[in-house]
Design a protein around this motif. Structure first.
Motif, PDB file in Angstrom:
ATOM      1  N   ASN A 390       0.845  -1.191   0.000  1.00 38.31           N
ATOM      2  CA  ASN A 390       0.000   0.000   0.000  1.00 38.31           C
ATOM      3  C   ASN A 390       0.882   1.242   0.000  1.00 38.31           C
ATOM      4  O   ASN A 390       2.106   1.161   0.082  1.00 38.31           O
ATOM      5  N   MET A 391       0.252   2.401  -0.093  1.00 37.84           N
ATOM      6  CA  MET A 391       1.006   3.647  -0.184  1.00 37.84           C
ATOM      7  C   MET A 391       1.814   3.919   1.077  1.00 37.84           C
ATOM      8  O   MET A 391       2.942   4.440   1.004  1.00 37.84           O
ATOM      9  N   LEU A 392       1.281   3.566   2.245  1.00 35.99           N
ATOM     10  CA  LEU A 392       2.026   3.780   3.488  1.00 35.99           C
ATOM     11  C   LEU A 392       3.321   2.990   3.479  1.00 35.99           C
ATOM     12  O   LEU A 392       4.384   3.516   3.837  1.00 35.99           O
ATOM     13  N   ASP A 393       3.259   1.713   3.080  1.00 38.45           N
ATOM     14  CA  ASP A 393       4.480   0.904   3.001  1.00 38.45           C
ATOM     15  C   ASP A 393       5.482   1.525   2.039  1.00 38.45           C
ATOM     16  O   ASP A 393       6.693   1.540   2.295  1.00 38.45           O
ATOM     17  N   ALA A 394       4.997   2.040   0.914  1.00 44.78           N
ATOM     18  CA  ALA A 394       5.885   2.644  -0.083  1.00 44.78           C
ATOM     19  C   ALA A 394       6.557   3.902   0.476  1.00 44.78           C
ATOM     20  O   ALA A 394       7.759   4.115   0.295  1.00 44.78           O
ATOM     21  N   ILE A 395       5.785   4.733   1.162  1.00 46.34           N
ATOM     22  CA  ILE A 395       6.357   5.945   1.761  1.00 46.34           C
ATOM     23  C   ILE A 395       7.425   5.578   2.789  1.00 46.34           C
ATOM     24  O   ILE A 395       8.497   6.192   2.852  1.00 46.34           O
ATOM     25  N   ARG A 396       7.145   4.555   3.596  1.00 50.43           N
ATOM     26  CA  ARG A 396       8.130   4.131   4.607  1.00 50.43           C
ATOM     27  C   ARG A 396       9.395   3.590   3.953  1.00 50.43           C
ATOM     28  O   ARG A 396      10.509   3.832   4.433  1.00 50.43           O
ATOM     29  N   GLU A 397       9.233   2.848   2.851  1.00 52.92           N
ATOM     30  CA  GLU A 397      10.413   2.344   2.138  1.00 52.92           C
ATOM     31  C   GLU A 397      11.234   3.508   1.587  1.00 52.92           C
ATOM     32  O   GLU A 397      12.468   3.494   1.642  1.00 52.92           O
ATOM     33  N   TYR A 398      10.555   4.516   1.047  1.00 55.16           N
ATOM     34  CA  TYR A 398      11.267   5.683   0.519  1.00 55.16           C
ATOM     35  C   TYR A 398      11.986   6.417   1.656  1.00 55.16           C
ATOM     36  O   TYR A 398      13.146   6.826   1.513  1.00 55.16           O
ATOM     37  N   ASP A 399      11.313   6.563   2.769  1.00 56.35           N
ATOM     38  CA  ASP A 399      11.905   7.274   3.900  1.00 56.35           C
ATOM     39  C   ASP A 399      13.139   6.559   4.427  1.00 56.35           C
ATOM     40  O   ASP A 399      14.093   7.197   4.898  1.00 56.35           O
ATOM     41  N   LYS A 400      13.147   5.223   4.357  1.00 54.59           N
ATOM     42  CA  LYS A 400      14.301   4.438   4.823  1.00 54.59           C
ATOM     43  C   LYS A 400      15.479   4.504   3.861  1.00 54.59           C
ATOM     44  O   LYS A 400      16.618   4.251   4.248  1.00 54.59           O
ATOM     45  N   ASP A 401      15.205   4.815   2.593  1.00 52.14           N
ATOM     46  CA  ASP A 401      16.244   4.782   1.561  1.00 52.14           C
ATOM     47  C   ASP A 401      16.976   6.119   1.533  1.00 52.14           C
ATOM     48  O   ASP A 401      16.706   6.992   0.717  1.00 52.14           O
ATOM     49  N   THR A 402      17.925   6.287   2.447  1.00 49.93           N
ATOM     50  CA  THR A 402      18.603   7.578   2.605  1.00 49.93           C
ATOM     51  C   THR A 402      19.371   7.980   1.353  1.00 49.93           C
ATOM     52  O   THR A 402      19.464   9.172   1.032  1.00 49.93           O
ATOM     53  N   GLU A 403      19.907   7.007   0.650  1.00 45.98           N
ATOM     54  CA  GLU A 403      20.673   7.320  -0.561  1.00 45.98           C
ATOM     55  C   GLU A 403      19.762   7.895  -1.652  1.00 45.98           C
ATOM     56  O   GLU A 403      20.084   8.906  -2.288  1.00 45.98           O
ATOM     57  N   LEU A 404      18.625   7.264  -1.874  1.00 47.98           N
ATOM     58  CA  LEU A 404      17.702   7.743  -2.898  1.00 47.98           C
ATOM     59  C   LEU A 404      17.118   9.094  -2.513  1.00 47.98           C
ATOM     60  O   LEU A 404      16.980   9.993  -3.360  1.00 47.98           O
ATOM     61  N   ALA A 406      18.508  11.411  -0.728  1.00 38.63           N
ATOM     62  CA  ALA A 406      19.528  12.435  -0.925  1.00 38.63           C
ATOM     63  C   ALA A 406      19.698  12.751  -2.406  1.00 38.63           C
ATOM     64  O   ALA A 406      19.865  13.917  -2.791  1.00 38.63           O
ATOM     65  N   SER A 407      19.646  11.741  -3.226  1.00 36.17           N
ATOM     66  CA  SER A 407      19.806  11.954  -4.662  1.00 36.17           C
ATOM     67  C   SER A 407      18.654  12.758  -5.244  1.00 36.17           C
ATOM     68  O   SER A 407      18.847  13.633  -6.099  1.00 36.17           O
ATOM     69  N   MET A 408      17.442  12.495  -4.769  1.00 37.79           N
ATOM     70  CA  MET A 408      16.277  13.254  -5.230  1.00 37.79           C
ATOM     71  C   MET A 408      16.250  14.667  -4.640  1.00 37.79           C
ATOM     72  O   MET A 408      15.571  15.545  -5.160  1.00 37.79           O
ATOM     73  N   GLY A 409      17.006  14.862  -3.556  1.00 34.48           N
ATOM     74  CA  GLY A 409      17.061  16.161  -2.892  1.00 34.48           C
ATOM     75  C   GLY A 409      16.406  16.099  -1.533  1.00 34.48           C
ATOM     76  O   GLY A 409      15.249  15.682  -1.421  1.00 34.48           O
ATOM     77  N   GLU A 410      17.124  16.502  -0.504  1.00 36.48           N
ATOM     78  CA  GLU A 410      16.610  16.387   0.858  1.00 36.48           C
ATOM     79  C   GLU A 410      15.353  17.235   1.060  1.00 36.48           C
ATOM     80  O   GLU A 410      14.402  16.797   1.701  1.00 36.48           O
ATOM     81  N   GLU A 411      15.345  18.458   0.518  1.00 40.36           N
ATOM     82  CA  GLU A 411      14.166  19.309   0.701  1.00 40.36           C
ATOM     83  C   GLU A 411      12.966  18.723  -0.026  1.00 40.36           C
ATOM     84  O   GLU A 411      11.854  18.678   0.512  1.00 40.36           O
ATOM     85  N   PHE A 412      13.195  18.256  -1.265  1.00 37.92           N
ATOM     86  CA  PHE A 412      12.101  17.614  -1.985  1.00 37.92           C
ATOM     87  C   PHE A 412      11.587  16.415  -1.201  1.00 37.92           C
ATOM     88  O   PHE A 412      10.375  16.259  -1.000  1.00 37.92           O
ATOM     89  N   SER A 413      12.497  15.544  -0.761  1.00 41.53           N
ATOM     90  CA  SER A 413      12.085  14.301  -0.102  1.00 41.53           C
ATOM     91  C   SER A 413      11.312  14.583   1.176  1.00 41.53           C
ATOM     92  O   SER A 413      10.291  13.938   1.455  1.00 41.53           O
ATOM     93  N   LYS A 414      11.778  15.551   1.942  1.00 48.41           N
ATOM     94  CA  LYS A 414      11.083  15.906   3.179  1.00 48.41           C
ATOM     95  C   LYS A 414       9.666  16.381   2.872  1.00 48.41           C
ATOM     96  O   LYS A 414       8.690  15.966   3.518  1.00 48.41           O
TER      97      LYS A 414
END
Length: 442
Positions: A390-404, A406-414
């Motif tokens: 589900n979307m919650l699991d996906a958001i949590r996976e993205y939040d855990k992926d510090t490398e990705l 950072a690459s997408m941009g910390e301000e964007f990701s936050k």
């Protein structure tokens, strides 16, 4: 040489410009600017209150200026007195880091600094529904296996032809149109291009398809799963990397004499590592490529009426086999089958570059190639990660992926995580009919 939009208006009979940007949720926002005022707007941008759209801003923020990219201007084929021009968002003289087109442009520059120029093509699937959106527009489109149904596509010929004619006029190189796997569903394909051009075309295509459908009394939707029991709307991306942008490209970096299972299907070592990055970050990728609650009704769907979902639910790759998340249909490119119709045109391309660059830099291995039919034998693969449920699991996976992140941009990701969590919370606090049907008499 940059196009002068005022002169462009005179030369092409344009009376108004739509200065357009895309927000975090993929919403297209625009101001209609008279041609007489476009010179100032080309220099300074059109002013927007960012908080009024899906951006992580407050009413107290200063004006956000959408500065048009004149080289990407498109005259509306169905209303030639209007021209659409995508814009880059700026605030107080600085790029808005969370704005999707800015995220993509930053990653394009990063890749170019390493001699890598990503080109993609996308397969934009959509349904033609009644104006209310509650059923497909063609009551005779009822076949059990409707894919490529020539009678059904011809009943919607006027819509498909008009959109395709416009793409021909625009020089996009459209090459095939078909009725897709679900009743009421269509797909239109045009030639691949540099990622920013593909993202702009993708954004404009959605606007154009909706506009033409409305003109004919229908409603076009790219919603991932608009009709229960039918195949959902995918947005498959075909990816290759070249030595230069545009027409200067001569060498396909993905093609070459690679080794092992990737070499057997025509990927070079750098192609292998780029694919490795996609596989490495796949679960986090889903937060961008499959960005809505409804997205996971497509990924994790039971078998559809046609017999297959045509959507992955496991992180696997293969050769020319459509039942996996990634397919390598021929030398020098691969197809990512994860994205759906709700994917933000700019963030989709950005996250592909981010994951691929990560893979090249770390020499990531994509893992074992699986050539089985995932729909029939997928249970036999026990060592591959499952995609988020589900979307919650996906958001949590993205939040855990510090490398990705950072690459997408910390301000964007936050900002993206914050806004998507608000969306998820809105969903889970909504009372549904299902809850009453299943709980009222307990």
């Amino acid at each position: 040489m940059t196009i002068d939009l005022a002169q462009y208006a005179k030369d092409n009979g344009v009376k108004y410009f739509m200065i357009s940007y895309t927000d975090l949720f993929g919403g297209q926002r625009a101001k209609l600017v008279p041609a007489q005022a476009i010179s100032d707007m080309q220099e300074d941008g059109a002013g927007f209150a960012g908080f009024a759209t899906w951006l992580d801003l407050t009413p107290a923020h200063p004006d956000m200026l959408a500065v048009p990219d004149p080289d990407a201007v498109i005259q509306l084929p169905w209303k030639p007195e209007v021209a659409w021009v995508p814009a880059n968002c700026v605030m107080e003289g600085e790029p808005v880091d969370q704005a999707p087109r800015n995220v993509l442009r930053k990653l394009i520059d990063e890749a170019a600094a390493e001699g890598l120029h990503v080109k993609t093509g996308i397969e934009a699937e959509f349904f033609l529904l009644t104006p209310e959106g509650d059923q497909i527009s063609d009551p005779f489109d009822t076949a059990e296996k409707p894919c490529y149904d020539q009678q059904a596509v011809m009943r919607r010929y006027e819509v498909v032809r008009e959109i395709c004619d416009y793409m021909l006029d625009l020089g996009w190189g459209p090459y095939q149109n078909d009725h897709e796997d679900a009743n009421g569903q269509f797909e239109m394909n045009w030639e691949f291009d540099d990622v920013l051009k593909t993202a702009d075309k993708h954004s404009f295509f959605k606007f154009m398809a909706k506009s033409v459908a409305e003109k004919h009394g229908f409603r076009a939707t790219f919603m991932p799963k608009p009709i229960e029991g039918l195949t959902g709307n995918g947005c498959h991306a075909h990816i290759s990397v070249w030595d230069a942008p545009g027409k200067d490209a001569k060498v396909n970096v993905f093609a070459g004499e690679g080794e092992g299972q990737t070499g057997e299907v025509g990927l070079s070592e750098r192609g292998k590592h780029f694919l490795g990055g996609i596989m490495k970050h796949a679960s986090a990728l889903a937060a961008i490529t499959n960005p809505t609650v409804n997205s996971y009704k497509r990924i994790n769907a039971p078998r559809t009426m046609s017999g297959a979902t045509w959507a992955p639910n496991t992180v696997t790759w293969t050769g020319n086999n459509r039942t996996h998340m990634v397919r390598v249909p021929g030398p020098g490119r691969f197809e990512l089958r994860l994205p759906d119709g709700a994917a933000n045109p700019y963030l989709l391309q950005a996250v592909i570059i981010a994951a691929g660059l990560s893979g090249i830099r770390s020499k990531a291995d994509p893992g074992k190639r699986h050539d089985i039919d995932m729909y029939a034998e997928g249970q036999s693969i026990t060592d591959a990660p499952k995609l988020p449920l589900n979307m919650l699991d996906a958001i949590r996976e993205y939040d855990k992926d510090t490398e990705l992140k950072a690459s997408m941009g910390e301000e964007f990701s936050k900002s993206y995580i914050k806004m998507k969590m608000q969306e998820w919370n809105s969903f889970v606090t909504h009372f549904s009919r299902w809850e009453k049907d299943n709980t009222l008499d307990i």
